[in-house]
Design a protein around this motif. Structure first.
Motif, PDB file in Angstrom:
ATOM      1  N   PRO A 196       0.824  -1.221   0.000  1.00 15.63           N
ATOM      2  CA  PRO A 196       0.000   0.000   0.000  1.00 15.63           C
ATOM      3  C   PRO A 196       0.849   1.257   0.000  1.00 15.63           C
ATOM      4  O   PRO A 196       2.042   1.229   0.315  1.00 15.63           O
ATOM      5  N   LYS A 197       0.220   2.361  -0.341  1.00 20.43           N
ATOM      6  CA  LYS A 197       0.911   3.645  -0.345  1.00 20.43           C
ATOM      7  C   LYS A 197       1.400   3.984   1.062  1.00 20.43           C
ATOM      8  O   LYS A 197       0.675   3.849   2.039  1.00 20.43           O
ATOM      9  N   ILE A 198       2.649   4.422   1.154  1.00 31.06           N
ATOM     10  CA  ILE A 198       3.240   4.759   2.455  1.00 31.06           C
ATOM     11  C   ILE A 198       2.596   6.032   3.001  1.00 31.06           C
ATOM     12  O   ILE A 198       2.521   7.043   2.320  1.00 31.06           O
ATOM     13  N   ASN A 199       2.130   5.940   4.241  1.00 27.72           N
ATOM     14  CA  ASN A 199       1.623   7.130   4.927  1.00 27.72           C
ATOM     15  C   ASN A 199       2.032   7.050   6.400  1.00 27.72           C
ATOM     16  O   ASN A 199       2.758   6.142   6.807  1.00 27.72           O
ATOM     17  N   ASN A 200       1.575   7.995   7.213  1.00 26.51           N
ATOM     18  CA  ASN A 200       1.985   8.045   8.625  1.00 26.51           C
ATOM     19  C   ASN A 200       1.582   6.795   9.402  1.00 26.51           C
ATOM     20  O   ASN A 200       2.258   6.401  10.347  1.00 26.51           O
ATOM     21  N   TYR A 201       0.492   6.182   8.980  1.00 32.28           N
ATOM     22  CA  TYR A 201       0.038   4.968   9.666  1.00 32.28           C
ATOM     23  C   TYR A 201       1.074   3.849   9.530  1.00 32.28           C
ATOM     24  O   TYR A 201       1.405   3.160  10.500  1.00 32.28           O
ATOM     25  N   TYR A 202       1.577   3.661   8.322  1.00 31.70           N
ATOM     26  CA  TYR A 202       2.509   2.569   8.067  1.00 31.70           C
ATOM     27  C   TYR A 202       3.932   2.883   8.532  1.00 31.70           C
ATOM     28  O   TYR A 202       4.729   1.969   8.760  1.00 31.70           O
ATOM     29  N   SER A 203       4.280   4.166   8.657  1.00 30.13           N
ATOM     30  CA  SER A 203       5.657   4.514   9.005  1.00 30.13           C
ATOM     31  C   SER A 203       5.873   4.698  10.504  1.00 30.13           C
ATOM     32  O   SER A 203       6.976   4.989  10.950  1.00 30.13           O
ATOM     33  N   LYS A 204       4.839   4.518  11.296  1.00 29.76           N
ATOM     34  CA  LYS A 204       4.957   4.648  12.750  1.00 29.76           C
ATOM     35  C   LYS A 204       5.742   3.469  13.320  1.00 29.76           C
ATOM     36  O   LYS A 204       5.503   2.312  12.969  1.00 29.76           O
ATOM     37  N   ILE A 205       6.710   3.747  14.213  1.00 35.85           N
ATOM     38  CA  ILE A 205       7.495   2.697  14.870  1.00 35.85           C
ATOM     39  C   ILE A 205       6.784   2.284  16.163  1.00 35.85           C
ATOM     40  O   ILE A 205       6.399   3.136  16.971  1.00 35.85           O
ATOM     41  N   TYR A 206       6.632   0.988  16.329  1.00 37.85           N
ATOM     42  CA  TYR A 206       6.097   0.434  17.578  1.00 37.85           C
ATOM     43  C   TYR A 206       7.222  -0.351  18.241  1.00 37.85           C
ATOM     44  O   TYR A 206       7.757  -1.306  17.663  1.00 37.85           O
ATOM     45  N   PHE A 207       7.555   0.045  19.458  1.00 37.58           N
ATOM     46  CA  PHE A 207       8.759  -0.493  20.078  1.00 37.58           C
ATOM     47  C   PHE A 207       8.563  -1.855  20.742  1.00 37.58           C
ATOM     48  O   PHE A 207       9.504  -2.416  21.294  1.00 37.58           O
ATOM     49  N   LYS A 213      12.392  -6.122  12.900  1.00 36.75           N
ATOM     50  CA  LYS A 213      11.243  -5.504  12.242  1.00 36.75           C
ATOM     51  C   LYS A 213      11.352  -3.982  12.286  1.00 36.75           C
ATOM     52  O   LYS A 213      11.025  -3.295  11.310  1.00 36.75           O
ATOM     53  N   ILE A 214      11.837  -3.452  13.418  1.00 39.98           N
ATOM     54  CA  ILE A 214      12.042  -1.999  13.529  1.00 39.98           C
ATOM     55  C   ILE A 214      13.116  -1.546  12.542  1.00 39.98           C
ATOM     56  O   ILE A 214      12.958  -0.544  11.841  1.00 39.98           O
ATOM     57  N   SER A 215      14.197  -2.315  12.461  1.00 41.22           N
ATOM     58  CA  SER A 215      15.272  -1.983  11.524  1.00 41.22           C
ATOM     59  C   SER A 215      14.778  -2.011  10.082  1.00 41.22           C
ATOM     60  O   SER A 215      15.095  -1.125   9.284  1.00 41.22           O
ATOM     61  N   ASN A 216      13.976  -3.034   9.747  1.00 41.63           N
ATOM     62  CA  ASN A 216      13.443  -3.149   8.384  1.00 41.63           C
ATOM     63  C   ASN A 216      12.597  -1.939   8.015  1.00 41.63           C
ATOM     64  O   ASN A 216      12.674  -1.413   6.898  1.00 41.63           O
ATOM     65  N   LYS A 225       9.775  10.487   3.749  1.00 41.87           N
ATOM     66  CA  LYS A 225       8.697   9.857   4.528  1.00 41.87           C
ATOM     67  C   LYS A 225       9.319   8.904   5.542  1.00 41.87           C
ATOM     68  O   LYS A 225       9.164   7.685   5.460  1.00 41.87           O
ATOM     69  N   PRO A 226      10.059   9.431   6.502  1.00 43.41           N
ATOM     70  CA  PRO A 226      10.817   8.571   7.417  1.00 43.41           C
ATOM     71  C   PRO A 226       9.935   7.869   8.442  1.00 43.41           C
ATOM     72  O   PRO A 226       8.786   8.250   8.683  1.00 43.41           O
ATOM     73  N   ALA A 227      10.522   6.850   9.074  1.00 46.93           N
ATOM     74  CA  ALA A 227       9.879   6.218  10.221  1.00 46.93           C
ATOM     75  C   ALA A 227       9.849   7.223  11.368  1.00 46.93           C
ATOM     76  O   ALA A 227      10.755   8.052  11.505  1.00 46.93           O
ATOM     77  N   TRP A 228       8.813   7.140  12.190  1.00 45.50           N
ATOM     78  CA  TRP A 228       8.673   8.142  13.248  1.00 45.50           C
ATOM     79  C   TRP A 228       8.085   7.519  14.505  1.00 45.50           C
ATOM     80  O   TRP A 228       7.528   6.411  14.478  1.00 45.50           O
ATOM     81  N   CYS A 229       8.207   8.252  15.611  1.00 46.45           N
ATOM     82  CA  CYS A 229       7.625   7.828  16.876  1.00 46.45           C
ATOM     83  C   CYS A 229       7.398   9.070  17.736  1.00 46.45           C
ATOM     84  O   CYS A 229       7.826  10.175  17.383  1.00 46.45           O
ATOM     85  N   TYR A 243      16.006   8.170  10.831  1.00 47.35           N
ATOM     86  CA  TYR A 243      16.446   7.881   9.468  1.00 47.35           C
ATOM     87  C   TYR A 243      17.449   6.726   9.387  1.00 47.35           C
ATOM     88  O   TYR A 243      17.508   6.024   8.382  1.00 47.35           O
ATOM     89  N   LYS A 244      18.255   6.589  10.439  1.00 46.34           N
ATOM     90  CA  LYS A 244      19.287   5.554  10.385  1.00 46.34           C
ATOM     91  C   LYS A 244      19.603   5.092  11.800  1.00 46.34           C
ATOM     92  O   LYS A 244      19.686   5.898  12.728  1.00 46.34           O
ATOM     93  N   ILE A 245      19.784   3.774  11.935  1.00 46.46           N
ATOM     94  CA  ILE A 245      20.099   3.194  13.244  1.00 46.46           C
ATOM     95  C   ILE A 245      21.134   2.086  13.078  1.00 46.46           C
ATOM     96  O   ILE A 245      21.436   1.647  11.959  1.00 46.46           O
ATOM     97  N   LYS A 246      21.617   1.640  14.206  1.00 50.71           N
ATOM     98  CA  LYS A 246      22.423   0.418  14.262  1.00 50.71           C
ATOM     99  C   LYS A 246      21.772  -0.476  15.292  1.00 50.71           C
ATOM    100  O   LYS A 246      21.380  -0.017  16.371  1.00 50.71           O
ATOM    101  N   ILE A 247      21.603  -1.758  14.977  1.00 50.53           N
ATOM    102  CA  ILE A 247      20.971  -2.648  15.944  1.00 50.53           C
ATOM    103  C   ILE A 247      22.029  -3.367  16.782  1.00 50.53           C
ATOM    104  O   ILE A 247      23.085  -3.746  16.281  1.00 50.53           O
TER     105      ILE A 247
END
Length: 308
Positions: A196-207, A213-216, A225-229, A243-247
């Protein structure tokens, strides 16, 4: 539960296949609910063996000459067929082929898209071809042009006659059809993933998600349209774009989303480890993307830091 079949044929090419299906309904978990065939005899004064088989086995018949009568369309709909099987039949209108759950399939005696049309068996011999075959496909609005399901190659020599090739392909159709049905059923069992089209719903990070999965999610999103929290700083809620992390895989006892400031780096506790923030910014702040030590410096003076 047995898959409900409606079999459509006006030609004796399909006789071995129909007999095989009737005799092996239990084996393949199928049931033929209705046969649609011509009321008249087949061309060249041959008997319509399809009609005879239906009568002999007490299978309901709808005559193809009357297929588009409202009463017959309603009958087909009420049968709730899983699949319509078409072999040696006339052009079928969408009002019929759209009815079954799994689709309407046709078996054509050539290697489509070669030799579309009514007489492929004749023309492969006339044109001196060294191979022909069978093609199963989903019927659509254009004759012999639907999505191909399976193909089987049959080699031919320079002495074979039309009659022999007709019989050969006719016999091979029965098992080819079974393979086609099995492939359709396997495809329907698979769960296809959507995009589906990327929007705020899909880009929200759930910890509470896994660390991978968070890294993906973060890696899979573009910078615009970055991931956000949500970020809690001194009990004030802001939106943090990441925008960028290290796991870092590591067992700990912190709750998911706790921010830890260590060695001038910023870590967020997640399942089975931490994510180290490498690039982020606060949304709607007109601030550029900040990195490593800048992130640390931006958060060092805050208390009660966590994300959610």
């Amino acid at each position: 539960m047995k898959k409900k079949i409606i079999f459509l044929s006006n030609g004796n090419f399909s006789v071995p296949t129909l007999k095989y299906l009737i005799n092996n309904q239990n084996k393949y978990n199928l049931i033929i609910k209705t046969i649609i065939t011509s009321k008249k005899n087949i061309i060249n004064n041959e008997n319509n063996y399809i009609k005879q088989i239906a009568l002999k086995n007490n299978i309901n018949i709808i005559y193809s000459e009357h297929i588009y009568i409202k009463k017959n369309i309603k009958t087909i709909i009420n049968l709730k067929p899983d699949l319509l099987i078409v072999i040696s039949f006339k052009y079928l209108k969408q009002i019929i082929w759209k009815i079954p759950k799994l689709g309407t399939i046709n078996i054509h005696p050539s290697l489509l898209p070669q030799y579309k049309g009514a007489n492929p068996i004749n023309w492969v011999i006339i044109n001196g071809e060294q191979k022909t075959g069978l093609t199963s496909f989903f019927i659509n609005k254009i004759i012999d042009s639907g999505n191909i399901i399976l193909q089987k190659i049959v080699k031919i020599n320079n002495i074979i006659t039309y009659k022999k090739l007709y019989k050969l392909l006719s016999k091979k159709t029965k098992l080819f059809l079974i393979k086609t049905i099995k492939k359709i059923l396997n495809l329907k069992k698979k769960k296809f993933k959507l995009a589906p089209k990327i929007n705020n719903y899909y880009s929200k990070i759930y910890f509470n998600y896994s660390i991978n999965k968070i890294s993906n999610l973060i890696r899979g999103l573009p910078y615009n349209k970055p991931a956000w929290c949500f970020l809690n700083t001194n009990n004030k809620i802001k939106i943090l774009n990441i925008y960028k992390i290290k796991i870092i895989n590591y067992k700990h006892n912190y709750f998911n989303g706790k921010i830890l400031l260590k060695n001038k780096n910023v870590y967020i506790s997640v399942k089975n480890g931490y994510i180290k923030l490498l690039k982020c910014n606060i949304a709607n702040s007109n601030k550029k993307i900040i990195k490593d030590i800048e992130i640390y410096n931006g958060l060092i003076n805050y208390k009660n830091l966590f994300v959610f």
